[in-house]
Each structure stands twice: as structure tokens, then as C-alpha cells.
Design a protein around this motif. Structure first.
Motif, PDB file in Angstrom:
ATOM      1  N   ALA A 216       0.829  -1.206   0.000  1.00  0.00           N
ATOM      2  CA  ALA A 216       0.000   0.000   0.000  1.00  0.00           C
ATOM      3  C   ALA A 216       0.861   1.252   0.000  1.00  0.00           C
ATOM      4  CB  ALA A 216      -0.940  -0.003   1.196  1.00  0.00           C
ATOM      5  N   GLN A 217       1.973   1.233   0.745  1.00  0.00           N
ATOM      6  CA  GLN A 217       2.868   2.372   0.752  1.00  0.00           C
ATOM      7  C   GLN A 217       3.495   2.571  -0.614  1.00  0.00           C
ATOM      8  OE1 GLN A 217       3.507   4.637   3.382  1.00  0.00           O
ATOM      9  NE2 GLN A 217       4.423   5.714   1.647  1.00  0.00           N
ATOM     10  N   ALA A 218       3.836   1.455  -1.297  1.00  0.00           N
ATOM     11  CA  ALA A 218       4.398   1.561  -2.647  1.00  0.00           C
ATOM     12  C   ALA A 218       3.386   2.182  -3.605  1.00  0.00           C
ATOM     13  CB  ALA A 218       4.827   0.183  -3.141  1.00  0.00           C
TER      14      ALA A 218
ATOM     15  N   LEU B 133       1.374   6.928  -6.781  1.00  0.00           N
ATOM     16  CA  LEU B 133       0.319   7.891  -7.124  1.00  0.00           C
ATOM     17  C   LEU B 133       0.557   9.265  -6.533  1.00  0.00           C
ATOM     18  CD1 LEU B 133      -2.802   5.585  -6.652  1.00  0.00           C
ATOM     19  CD2 LEU B 133      -1.604   6.110  -8.770  1.00  0.00           C
ATOM     20  N   GLY B 134       1.551   9.393  -5.670  1.00  0.00           N
ATOM     21  CA  GLY B 134       1.853  10.684  -5.084  1.00  0.00           C
ATOM     22  C   GLY B 134       0.841  11.122  -4.058  1.00  0.00           C
ATOM     23  N   MET B 135       0.412  10.231  -3.198  1.00  0.00           N
ATOM     24  CA  MET B 135      -0.559  10.553  -2.154  1.00  0.00           C
ATOM     25  C   MET B 135      -0.159   9.835  -0.878  1.00  0.00           C
ATOM     26  SD  MET B 135      -3.790   8.317  -3.524  1.00  0.00           S
ATOM     27  CE  MET B 135      -3.938   9.410  -4.921  1.00  0.00           C
ATOM     28  N   SER B 136      -0.919  10.057   0.174  1.00  0.00           N
ATOM     29  CA  SER B 136      -0.579   9.490   1.468  1.00  0.00           C
ATOM     30  C   SER B 136      -1.047   8.047   1.575  1.00  0.00           C
ATOM     31  CB  SER B 136      -1.190  10.332   2.587  1.00  0.00           C
ATOM     32  OG  SER B 136      -2.607  10.269   2.512  1.00  0.00           O
ATOM     33  N   LEU B 137      -0.422   7.321   2.537  1.00  0.00           N
ATOM     34  CA  LEU B 137      -0.830   5.939   2.796  1.00  0.00           C
ATOM     35  C   LEU B 137      -2.265   5.880   3.317  1.00  0.00           C
ATOM     36  CD1 LEU B 137      -0.191   2.921   3.133  1.00  0.00           C
ATOM     37  CD2 LEU B 137       0.773   3.467   5.388  1.00  0.00           C
ATOM     38  N   ARG B 138      -2.690   6.880   4.072  1.00  0.00           N
ATOM     39  CA  ARG B 138      -4.041   6.899   4.623  1.00  0.00           C
ATOM     40  C   ARG B 138      -5.095   6.939   3.513  1.00  0.00           C
ATOM     41  NH1 ARG B 138      -6.224  11.341   9.067  1.00  0.00           N
ATOM     42  NH2 ARG B 138      -8.326  10.442   9.312  1.00  0.00           N
ATOM     43  N   THR B 139      -4.805   7.665   2.444  1.00  0.00           N
ATOM     44  CA  THR B 139      -5.759   7.722   1.322  1.00  0.00           C
ATOM     45  C   THR B 139      -5.908   6.363   0.669  1.00  0.00           C
ATOM     46  OG1 THR B 139      -5.188  10.035   0.925  1.00  0.00           O
ATOM     47  CG2 THR B 139      -6.269   8.855  -0.858  1.00  0.00           C
ATOM     48  N   VAL B 140      -4.820   5.670   0.449  1.00  0.00           N
ATOM     49  CA  VAL B 140      -4.880   4.344  -0.180  1.00  0.00           C
ATOM     50  C   VAL B 140      -5.603   3.358   0.727  1.00  0.00           C
ATOM     51  CG1 VAL B 140      -3.479   2.429  -1.058  1.00  0.00           C
ATOM     52  CG2 VAL B 140      -2.784   4.791  -1.492  1.00  0.00           C
ATOM     53  N   GLN B 141      -5.310   3.406   2.036  1.00  0.00           N
ATOM     54  CA  GLN B 141      -5.974   2.492   2.954  1.00  0.00           C
ATOM     55  C   GLN B 141      -7.485   2.777   3.021  1.00  0.00           C
ATOM     56  OE1 GLN B 141      -4.191   0.040   3.359  1.00  0.00           O
ATOM     57  NE2 GLN B 141      -3.093   0.074   5.337  1.00  0.00           N
ATOM     58  N   GLY B 142      -7.880   4.048   2.946  1.00  0.00           N
ATOM     59  CA  GLY B 142      -9.309   4.370   2.935  1.00  0.00           C
ATOM     60  C   GLY B 142     -10.006   3.833   1.699  1.00  0.00           C
ATOM     61  N   ARG B 143      -9.344   3.919   0.556  1.00  0.00           N
ATOM     62  CA  ARG B 143      -9.937   3.371  -0.675  1.00  0.00           C
ATOM     63  C   ARG B 143     -10.058   1.855  -0.575  1.00  0.00           C
ATOM     64  NH1 ARG B 143     -10.426   7.165  -4.883  1.00  0.00           N
ATOM     65  NH2 ARG B 143     -10.449   9.190  -3.849  1.00  0.00           N
ATOM     66  N   ARG B 144      -9.076   1.204   0.026  1.00  0.00           N
ATOM     67  CA  ARG B 144      -9.136  -0.244   0.194  1.00  0.00           C
ATOM     68  C   ARG B 144     -10.315  -0.633   1.088  1.00  0.00           C
ATOM     69  NH1 ARG B 144      -5.358  -2.118   3.261  1.00  0.00           N
ATOM     70  NH2 ARG B 144      -6.012  -4.269   2.772  1.00  0.00           N
ATOM     71  N   ALA B 145     -10.518   0.112   2.172  1.00  0.00           N
ATOM     72  CA  ALA B 145     -11.618  -0.206   3.087  1.00  0.00           C
ATOM     73  C   ALA B 145     -12.981  -0.011   2.417  1.00  0.00           C
ATOM     74  CB  ALA B 145     -11.508   0.655   4.340  1.00  0.00           C
ATOM     75  N   ARG B 146     -13.157   1.071   1.655  1.00  0.00           N
ATOM     76  CA  ARG B 146     -14.438   1.285   0.974  1.00  0.00           C
ATOM     77  C   ARG B 146     -14.676   0.255  -0.120  1.00  0.00           C
ATOM     78  NH1 ARG B 146     -12.942   6.800   1.493  1.00  0.00           N
ATOM     79  NH2 ARG B 146     -12.334   6.917  -0.704  1.00  0.00           N
TER      80      ARG B 146
END
Length: 675
Positions: free
Chosen positions: A122-124, A129-142
Motif C-alpha cells: 500500500a505504501q508503494a 500515485l503521489g498521495m498518502s498511505l491513509r488515502t490508499v488504505q481508505g480506498r481499500r476499506a471502501r
């Protein structure tokens, strides 16, 4: 629970059910054995368990929801493409491969599950994408909970008020003004805006409520008036406002006659009266709900006396006879109806037309244009018919007969000469001059069309329950319902038909019977002349029944039975005539200076009316005659004071003899008089 499929219930799981926590002990087929915290065991059906409102698996995440494909298809293409792109990234983080990868494809090094953990992958993706890890994790949860719908930009699907940011007090004033427009004449938007501004200032004070610009005001009014026809047809606006708030409930009937609806309306066609003038025709019909059969139909000129419901009932309960000139295919014997079965009950069915005889169980009637007489109420009580009054201004109580009127206008009336169209905007030029049909001729044509164009035509509301795509005709529906429910109508006898006709009490004199200055006489009345009928309550008068649509004969009840008595001047008139025809002839006789109580004079006028009606309307001469009568009346009023001062004529002087106007000789009309 990590790594397990949370959508599967397994032994050992703890669940919340029936107000407590239970552990799944065993699964056997569709049954689940549970053990509560206090050790009590129970067996519950899996379907019942999962349908419980408080059921949940404790210690796990909620079950994922399904994607709404309809909402995804309604999204704009850029928004839907962005969600699909995010889905590719999330799946690559979860599995190491993007969706739709070919078999044998290796994951990219930074997303290889064998080398990196889920958080590292997720960090990779966040670095890519040039964004934070929190944004990617939120998309994964939704995505885990909602699928592709969770990756959609919610700004594109955000619901907004139709009124925008307009002041609530202004919106309330607009709604109140729109409600007031329901029964008013149609106006323009500037008029409505002016009324709204006055209303707001009178309620809250001038300048208190902020008012939008003119364009915004227009948009706000259009948003709040959607579907109300505020600036359209006033009739449509009132009809829309009169609709019930609840859902429409269709009227069901499982057998012929279970419910029959009766109503009247004006047809969009001009007819020719016997005087040559043209007026609208009014139609009264009775429609069976189960089969959509038009049981009876009566035409009359607009403005005349309403049709008696007892006359409709009489026509419903007797077979429709075949007329001269009708095609043999219109016979009941040529249709699919159970003709042989009905013929065994009533021999009149042998010459009957293909229209079912339906005895109603319930009659839904509108008391506005249909006259409900005491004879009708008593006949319904005698026959076991329930009479149900429709509520005022509620056309949905008899929606089927209302829809039938629209179908008659479309399938029959618009093909007639003199068709006016549904409203003035669709009316042709000089429609009155194209009218050629008289009421009796149009009545016979309507009766024939009902047999050929309605009873034998597939009806869209009559569907085969096993083959919904196939529609059946009213006659076919009647035949199928008779086979299903065993319906067998008991038609009226001739005496029963006469009982439903209007009644007049008259004396039998030497000259016969007189009704409205018409004299009826025959040899069979000889023993009853100047005799007491035996009915003291009616002062010895005799009971006489008559048909308002055929006054050429009446029917007298005696102790030995019925006597059919013809009109004495019937040979002078070429055909049957109705009550409104006779009344109009009397008015013309009075206008011509004749004695309207002299039935011979009125009969001559009536014969001229019928002859003129056969040769078509002459509205131009009728209008000229009308203007001449008005001008003569005006001149008579103007010269009346002067005639009183003129000297009386000398005794030798003779008053001028009035000259009779013989008109233009018509050889064909004169020949018909002597036939």
C-alpha cells in the motif's frame, strides 16, 4: 479471523441473536446448533437465523454489500472511468496483479505478496500515485465494503435540493402561490412572481426576505412547479390536483356482471337535428368490468333530458337483435360465445347479434348526468342488483368507463363526418357544415360498430394469464369466463322490458290515450274506453309505459295483459321519433303561428323535419330564418306604440289574407310522403 472469508459461517463463530451471544456448535444441512453463554443449546433454521433483525457475526467486519449496477451506469463517463482506475490500483495492492491480468503474469517487484507485506504494498502504491498511505488504505476499506461504488467520487452523486440555497420562507411562499393557481385561470410567471413578492412582504415585511434575480426566480418556480401544469392547460392542472395521494388500485372482476360502470359524456362530433341545426351528441354507456363489454349505449343531443338508468338496464338485459343490412358475421351464432347453450334458455338468441347479455351484480353510477329514477332503484332491488354511487369529482371510482369513452373517440368518433376534435385548438374549419349524421342514424351506426369494432377487437386490458403477450376481445373474454365460472344470464322477457320503461297514468277516452298532445289509439282499447282501471290510488287512470327514444307507440297494462297502442298520426311520419324530436317540433309549430296543441299541425311540422333531416342539414337557411325571426320581433316591438294611434280601418276594408310559404318543390320528398 484474519485471512478467513468473513461471508462464511463456521463452527466456533460467535453470533449475536435473540438478544444474546451464541456460539455456533454445529452445522447440519439448513439447521444451525447454537449454545448460549449459559450453556443452553438450541437448533435454528439458517434462513430464520440470518433473517433475524439483530443477527450479526461478532469479532468480524460487517458483510460486504453488493455493487449497485444501475447507479454505476448512470454516472458520467469520467467519474466511472476514474472509479475503474482506482479499482485496478486497489486490486493490485491486494493481490499483486491488476484485474484482468493474463495467466502466468508475474507481479511487479514492489507489489509481490511473497516479498512485501500488505502495508508495504500500500505504501508503494501511495508513492506511485503521489498521495498518502491513509488515502490508499481508505480506498481499500471502501472497496472491501461497497465494491466499485465505494471508489466513486461522492461529489458526483451528492443529492442537492431542487431549490438550491433559496430562502426557506421564499420557497414556502412560492409553494402557497402554486397551490392557489390550481383552480385559477392560467397565467404567466411574472404574474406569479408579483404575487409571491407581495405575499412575502405582507408576511415578513419589506426587505426582510432576500429575493433572487429574475433568472433565478424563474428557475426556482420551474423547479417547484414540475408536474403541476401551472402554466399549461387549466383542465389538466385541475385533473392532476384531483388525483388521490395513495396508489391507484385497479378494479378487479372475476365473472361477467360482477361490476358494471355507467356514465355519460359529450362526444367530439356534431350531429344534425331534425330541424337541420347541428349540436353535439351526448353518449351514455354501461361497461362490464370483467369483459369490457359495452352492455348498452344511448345517444341524445346535448342539453336534452338525461338518460334514465332504467332504460339502460332494460337494454342491457335483452339480446341485441340483428338489423337489416348487418353482416352475417355479426350474429352471435358466428362468434365464439356459447350460442347453443344460450339458445336453449331463450329462443330470441337465434336472431341475436354478437353482444353478450350481462346481468349486473353491482352498478357503479354517477348521479350527475344519468337520471336515477324510482323505477331503476326498484328494478335493481327486485333483480338483486346493488347500486353504488360514485363519489363527486372522483373519476377514479369509474375509471374503466372513463377510459372507454376515450377509446370510442379514438376508434369510432374521429372517423365520422363532423368530428370536432378533443379541443378547440384541434378543431377544423366549419365543422358544422360537415355534419351529416342524425341521432337515430348515428345510434344505429354506433350499435353496429360496437359489434364489429369493439366486441370483436382485442382489448389491451384483457390479457391471457398464461400468455400475457396475447390480448383477447370482449367476446372471447366473456366465453372464457363463462367456461370458468359457469355464468348463465337470465335475460328479461318482453313483459319485464316494458316494466323498466317510464310510466305515465292516463285515461282511455273515446279518442284513445293522449300524452303530451300525442294521441294513441287502436281497436284493442275498445273495451276499456271510459272505464275505471281499478286502481283507486291513481283515480282510475291506466298505467301507460313509453320509450322516450321511440314515441311511435305506447304500452298499456290491462288485467288481461299488455296492449301495444300506435300513434294515430304515425302514417304521416316516415319513421320513429324521440321525445326531444317531438318537443322541438312543437316549438317550431308555435313559432310558425300554429297551434302547438294541435297534434295534426305538429305532425306535419315533424314530417317536414324528418324529411329535411334525410336530405342533410341546411344550417345556412336555418341561420337566416333565425335572424329573420329576431328582426321581425324587434320590428314588432318598435311599431307597437304607433299602431295604437292609427285610425281603425273602414268596415268595407278587408284585412290582408296571410300568404302561405310553400317553399321549393322537392319531387323526391313529395314522393316519399305518398309511399
Amino acid at each position: 479471523m484474519a485471512g478467513r472469508d468473513v461471508s462464511v459461517l463456521r463452527p466456533g463463530d460467535w453470533i449475536a441473536y435473540d438478544g444474546g451471544d451464541h456460539q455456533v456448535v454445529a452445522l447440519a444441512g439448513t439447521s444451525v446448533r447454537l449454545r448460549s453463554e449459559d450453556g443452553t443449546e438450541s437448533v435454528v433454521l439458517a434462513s430464520f437465523l440470518m433473517a433475524a433483525p439483530d443477527f450479526s457475526v461478532t469479532g468480524t467486519e460487517p458483510l460486504p454489500g453488493l455493487e449497485p449496477p444501475g447507479l454505476l451506469a448512470s454516472l458520467p463517463d469520467p467519474v466511472r472511468d476514474a472509479a475503474r482506475e482506482w479499482e485496478r490500483h486497489v486490486v493490485e495492492v491486494e493481490t499483486g496483479l491488476p484485474p484482468g491480468a493474463e495467466p502466468g503474469t508475474f507481479p511487479r517487484p514492489e507489489y509481490d505478496p511473497a516479498s512485501w507485506s500488505l502495508v508495504e504494498r500500500a505504501q508503494a502504491k501511495a508513492d506511485e500515485l503521489g498521495m498518502s498511505l491513509r488515502t490508499v488504505q481508505g480506498r481499500r476499506a471502501r472497496y472491501a465494503q461497497q465494491g466499485s461504488w465505494g471508489l466513486v467520487d461522492q461529489r458526483a452523486v451528492r443529492m442537492s435540493e431542487a431549490t438550491g440555497r433559496a430562502d426557506a420562507r421564499l420557497v414556502a411562499a412560492i409553494r402557497e402561490a402554486l397551490d392557489a393557481e390550481t383552480s385559477a385561470s392560467t397565467g404567466t410567471r411574472p404574474r406569479l412572481i408579483r404575487r409571491v413578492v407581495k405575499m412575502v412582504e405582507a408576511t415578513h415585511g419589506e426587505g426582510v426576505v432576500p429575493l433572487p434575480s429574475k433568472n433565478t426566480f424563474y428557475k426556482l418556480i420551474d423547479a417547484l412547479s414540475t408536474g403541476r401544469h401551472t402554466f399549461g392547460s387549466a383542465v389538466t392542472r385541475r385533473q392532476t390536483a384531483n388525483r388521490p395521494q395513495g396508489p391507484f388500485t385497479p378494479t378487479f372482476a372475476d365473472r361477467p356482471g360482477e361490476q358494471v360502470q355507467i356514465d355519460s359524456t359529450s362526444l367530439d362530433v356534431m350531429v344534425v337535428l331534425d330541424s337541420g341545426l347541428t349540436v353535439r351528441a351526448d353518449l351514455t354507456i354501461a361497461v362490464d368490468v370483467a369483459t369490457r363489454t359495452i352492455c348498452a349505449a344511448v345517444l341524445r343531443p346535448v342539453g336534452t333530458k338525461a338518460v334514465d338508468a332504467s332504460l339502460l338496464l332494460a337494454r342491457m338485459l335483452v339480446p341485441e337483435p340483428m338489423r337489416p343490412g348487418w353482416s352475417g358475421s355479426l350474429r352471435m351464432a358466428a362468434s365464439r360465445m356459447p350460442h347453443r347453450r344460450l339458445l336453449d334458455v331463450d329462443t330470441r338468441m337465434e336472431q341475436a347479434a354478437a353482444r353478450p347479455v350481462i346481468v349486473p351484480d353491482t352498478v357503479v353510477i354517477d348521479g350527475g348526468k344519468v337520471f336515477i329514477s324510482d323505477t331503476f332503484i326498484r328494478a335493481c332491488d327486485r333483480l338483486g342488483i346493488s347500486v353504488q354511487r360514485a363519489r363527486p369529482r372522483t373519476p377514479t371510482d369509474k375509471a374503466i368507463v372513463e377510459a372507454t369513452f376515450s377509446a370510442i373517440n379514438t376508434l369510432f368518433v374521429q372517423h365520422l363526418a363532423g368530428y370536432t376534435g378533443p379541443n378547440v385548438s384541434r378543431r377544423g374549419d366549419r365543422v358544422e357544415e360537415r355534419a351529416v349524421w342524425t341521432i337515430p342514424d348515428l345510434q344505429e351506426l354506433l350499435d353496429e360498430w360496437i359489434l364489429a369494432g369493439w366486441q370483436a377487437r382485442p382489448h389491451d386490458s384483457l390479457r391471457d394469464p398464461f400468455r400475457p403477450k396475447k390480448s383477447v376481445s370482449p367476446n372471447d373474454k366473456y366465453a372464457s369466463l363463462v367456461a370458468a365460472c359457469g355464468y348463465l344470464p337470465l335475460v328479461l322477457r318482453g313483459e319485464d322490458y316494458l316494466e323498466l320503461l317510464p310510466v305515465a297514468w292516463r285515461a282511455v277516452n273515446d279518442y284513445g290515450i293522449r300524452i303530451s298532445y300525442r294521441t294513441y289509439d287502436c281497436a284493442e282499447l275498445g273495451p276499456y274506453r271510459r272505464q275505471h282501471s281499478g286502481i283507486t290510488a291513481k283515480r282510475g287512470l291506466w298505467e301507460v309505459h313509453y320509450d322516450p327514444y321511440d314515441l311511435s307507440q305506447v304500452f298499456v297494462r290491462t288485467q288481461q295483459g299488455w296492449i301495444t297502442v300506435p300513434w294515430v298520426h304515425l302514417p304521416l311520419v316516415n319513421g320513429p321519433f324521440a321525445d326531444f324530436t317531438w318537443q322541438h317540433a312543437r316549438r317550431l309549430a308555435a313559432e310558425a303561428g300554429l297551434d302547438d296543441t294541435n297534434e295534426a299541425a305538429v305532425a306535419r311540422v315533424l314530417d317536414e323535419l324528418l324529411t329535411r333531416g334525410e336530405h342533410g342539414p341546411d344550417t345556412r337557411s336555418a341561420k337566416v330564418a333565425g335572424r329573420t325571426r329576431v328582426a321581425a320581433a324587434v320590428r314588432a316591438q318598435a311599431t307597437a306604440p304607433e299602431t295604437e294611434t292609427e285610425p281603425e280601418p273602414e268596415p268595407e276594408a278587408l284585412s290582408p289574407v296571410p300568404v302561405a310559404d310553400f317553399g321549393v318543390f322537392d319531387a323526391h320528398a313529395e314522393a316519399e310522403r305518398w309511399i
